[in-house]
Design a protein around this motif. Structure first.
Motif, short mmCIF file in Angstrom:
data_model
loop_
_atom_site.label_atom_id
_atom_site.label_comp_id
_atom_site.label_asym_id
_atom_site.label_seq_id
_atom_site.Cartn_x
_atom_site.Cartn_y
_atom_site.Cartn_z
N ALA A 62 10.23 -62.95 40.70
CA ALA A 62 11.32 -63.91 40.77
C ALA A 62 12.57 -62.77 40.35
O ALA A 62 12.58 -62.08 39.78
N VAL A 63 13.54 -62.88 41.09
CA VAL A 63 14.76 -62.16 41.01
C VAL A 63 16.02 -62.96 41.11
O VAL A 63 16.16 -63.82 42.16
N ASP A 64 16.77 -62.69 40.24
CA ASP A 64 18.17 -63.56 40.18
C ASP A 64 19.21 -62.53 40.59
O ASP A 64 19.77 -61.69 39.83
N LEU A 65 19.63 -62.39 41.82
CA LEU A 65 20.50 -61.31 42.33
C LEU A 65 22.01 -61.56 41.74
O LEU A 65 22.74 -60.55 41.98
N GLY A 66 22.18 -62.68 41.20
CA GLY A 66 23.57 -62.61 40.54
C GLY A 66 23.59 -62.25 39.19
O GLY A 66 24.62 -61.90 38.66
N ASP A 67 22.45 -61.54 38.81
CA ASP A 67 22.29 -60.66 37.39
C ASP A 67 22.41 -59.34 37.98
O ASP A 67 21.25 -58.86 38.79
N PRO A 68 23.42 -58.42 37.80
CA PRO A 68 23.53 -56.93 38.49
C PRO A 68 22.17 -56.07 38.12
O PRO A 68 21.82 -55.20 38.93
N VAL A 119 26.28 -60.70 46.68
CA VAL A 119 26.27 -59.84 48.05
C VAL A 119 26.86 -58.54 47.64
O VAL A 119 26.31 -57.17 48.39
N PHE A 120 27.95 -58.37 46.77
CA PHE A 120 28.34 -57.18 46.26
C PHE A 120 27.32 -56.38 45.52
O PHE A 120 27.10 -55.11 45.85
N TYR A 121 26.49 -57.05 44.65
CA TYR A 121 25.60 -56.17 43.87
C TYR A 121 24.56 -55.44 44.75
O TYR A 121 24.07 -54.19 44.67
N ALA A 122 24.05 -56.29 45.77
CA ALA A 122 22.97 -55.76 46.64
C ALA A 122 23.35 -54.63 47.41
O ALA A 122 22.79 -53.47 47.68
N THR A 123 24.54 -54.86 47.95
CA THR A 123 25.24 -53.84 48.61
C THR A 123 25.53 -52.60 48.09
O THR A 123 25.22 -51.14 48.44
N ILE A 137 23.76 -53.51 57.65
CA ILE A 137 24.03 -54.48 56.57
C ILE A 137 24.23 -55.66 57.27
O ILE A 137 25.32 -55.97 58.07
N ILE A 138 23.43 -56.87 57.22
CA ILE A 138 23.60 -58.29 57.55
C ILE A 138 24.03 -59.22 56.40
O ILE A 138 23.22 -59.30 55.57
N ASN A 139 25.29 -59.76 56.49
CA ASN A 139 25.61 -60.74 55.47
C ASN A 139 25.85 -62.24 55.92
O ASN A 139 26.61 -62.32 57.18
N ILE A 140 25.20 -63.15 55.53
CA ILE A 140 25.39 -64.46 55.90
C ILE A 140 26.48 -64.90 55.18
O ILE A 140 26.43 -65.33 53.95
N ALA A 141 27.36 -65.48 56.06
CA ALA A 141 28.76 -66.20 55.80
C ALA A 141 28.50 -67.64 56.09
O ALA A 141 27.33 -68.36 55.92
N ALA A 163 35.45 -64.57 51.88
CA ALA A 163 35.38 -63.29 51.35
C ALA A 163 33.97 -62.43 51.68
O ALA A 163 34.36 -61.31 51.97
N VAL A 164 32.99 -63.02 51.83
CA VAL A 164 31.92 -62.48 52.72
C VAL A 164 32.36 -61.64 53.88
O VAL A 164 31.99 -60.79 54.35
N VAL A 165 33.07 -62.48 54.78
CA VAL A 165 33.30 -62.10 55.94
C VAL A 165 34.37 -60.94 55.90
O VAL A 165 34.18 -59.83 56.77
N ALA A 166 35.24 -60.83 55.09
CA ALA A 166 36.37 -59.92 54.91
C ALA A 166 35.49 -58.59 54.21
O ALA A 166 35.75 -57.47 54.65
N PHE A 167 34.65 -58.84 53.33
CA PHE A 167 34.00 -57.76 52.52
C PHE A 167 32.94 -57.07 53.60
O PHE A 167 33.04 -55.72 53.83
N THR A 168 32.58 -57.72 54.78
CA THR A 168 31.94 -57.13 55.75
C THR A 168 32.79 -56.32 56.58
O THR A 168 32.05 -55.11 56.94
N ARG A 169 33.73 -56.57 56.81
CA ARG A 169 34.47 -55.71 57.77
C ARG A 169 34.98 -54.68 56.91
O ARG A 169 35.25 -53.48 57.91
N GLN A 170 35.35 -54.65 55.76
CA GLN A 170 35.46 -53.42 54.94
C GLN A 170 34.23 -52.59 54.82
O GLN A 170 34.33 -51.34 55.03
#
Length: 252
Positions: A62-68, A119-123, A137-141, A163-170
């Protein structure tokens, strides 16, 4: 089917819904899939579905990805096993809804943690291990990034997904020189276990489907099929885009 043979693919949220559909599709298309979910039982059920087809999904905790720290360990485990990452599929998320005047600070932080921070942590932790050139990298927005709603209080959800959409562009801009692509996908209303209660309520169903030209909810498998194409070598000219898959919702 799309040819993803030889690709090492990390998919988050594989315990059900769109993440399960993605794990099944990518493995069927030849990818080596390394998944995770906070819902370990659901994740293991996805593994069993794949095993019944003679396929495999790696990752067994089990992984909580919101925990860095947990997110970093998940990435490190995949790299230790396979040495590289060809596709990072940031699918996992959890949200809350409510009108601005009643939305608590804790609610806001919950949504940002579980729809944007992870999304930021995993990336961040995957970036040094992405195949260069050739990684995706595929981000689900969500279409929530592009439209408001008079019936659903979704300010936090909309803000996080925008923010996910904008983050992806960057990410696309920063990764271009290294041959890393980044693409976001914005689904509309998709039929999953999480949306089942809305579909079972006739009034909610009618409201949700009223603006969809297809006159039906989308299927998780349809989103997975689009993602598989984006991850394939046939889509190498797609970069920095947000691909909307909404049955025509934004056209109305």
């Amino acid at each position: 089917m799309t040819d993803l043979s030889g690709k090492i693919v990390l998919i988050s949220g594989t315990g059900g819904g769109q993440g399960r559909a993605a794990a099944l599709r990518f493995a069927r298309d030849g990818a080596t899939v390394f998944g995770c979910d906070l819902n370990l039982q659901g994740h293991l059920e996805t593994q069993q579905l794949l095993q019944a087809e003679g396929l495999e999904m790696h990752g067994d905790s089990a992984v909580d990805l919101g925990d860095p720290q947990q997110c970093q360990r998940w990435i490190a485990a995949a790299v230790a096993q396979f040495g590289r990452i060809d596709v990072l599929y940031n699918n996992a998320s959890a949200t809350r809804f409510g009108r601005v005047e009643t939305f608590t600070l804790e609610d806001w932080r919950y949504v940002m943690r579980n729809e944007l921070d992870l999304v930021f942590y995993a990336t961040k932790y995957a970036w040094p291990h992405l195949t260069k050139p050739g990684a995706t990298i595929i981000n689900i927005a969500s279409v929530a990034a592009w439209c408001g709603s008079t019936s659903t209080g979704k300010a936090a959800h909309s803000a996080a997904k925008a923010a996910v959409v904008a983050f992806t562009r960057q990410l696309a801009a920063e990764g271009a020189s290294e041959g890393i692509r980044a693409v976001s996908i914005s689904p509309g209303f998709i039929k999953t276990p999480g949306t089942a209660p809305f579909l079972e309520d006739p009034r909610a169903r009618d409201t949700l489907l009223s603006g969809i030209l297809a006159q039906r909810p989308g299927e998780a498998e349809e989103v997975a099929a689009l993602a598989a194409f984006v991850a394939s070598n046939e889509a190498t000219y797609i970069n920095g885009s947000d691909l909307v898959i909404d049955g025509g919702l934004l056209a109305t």
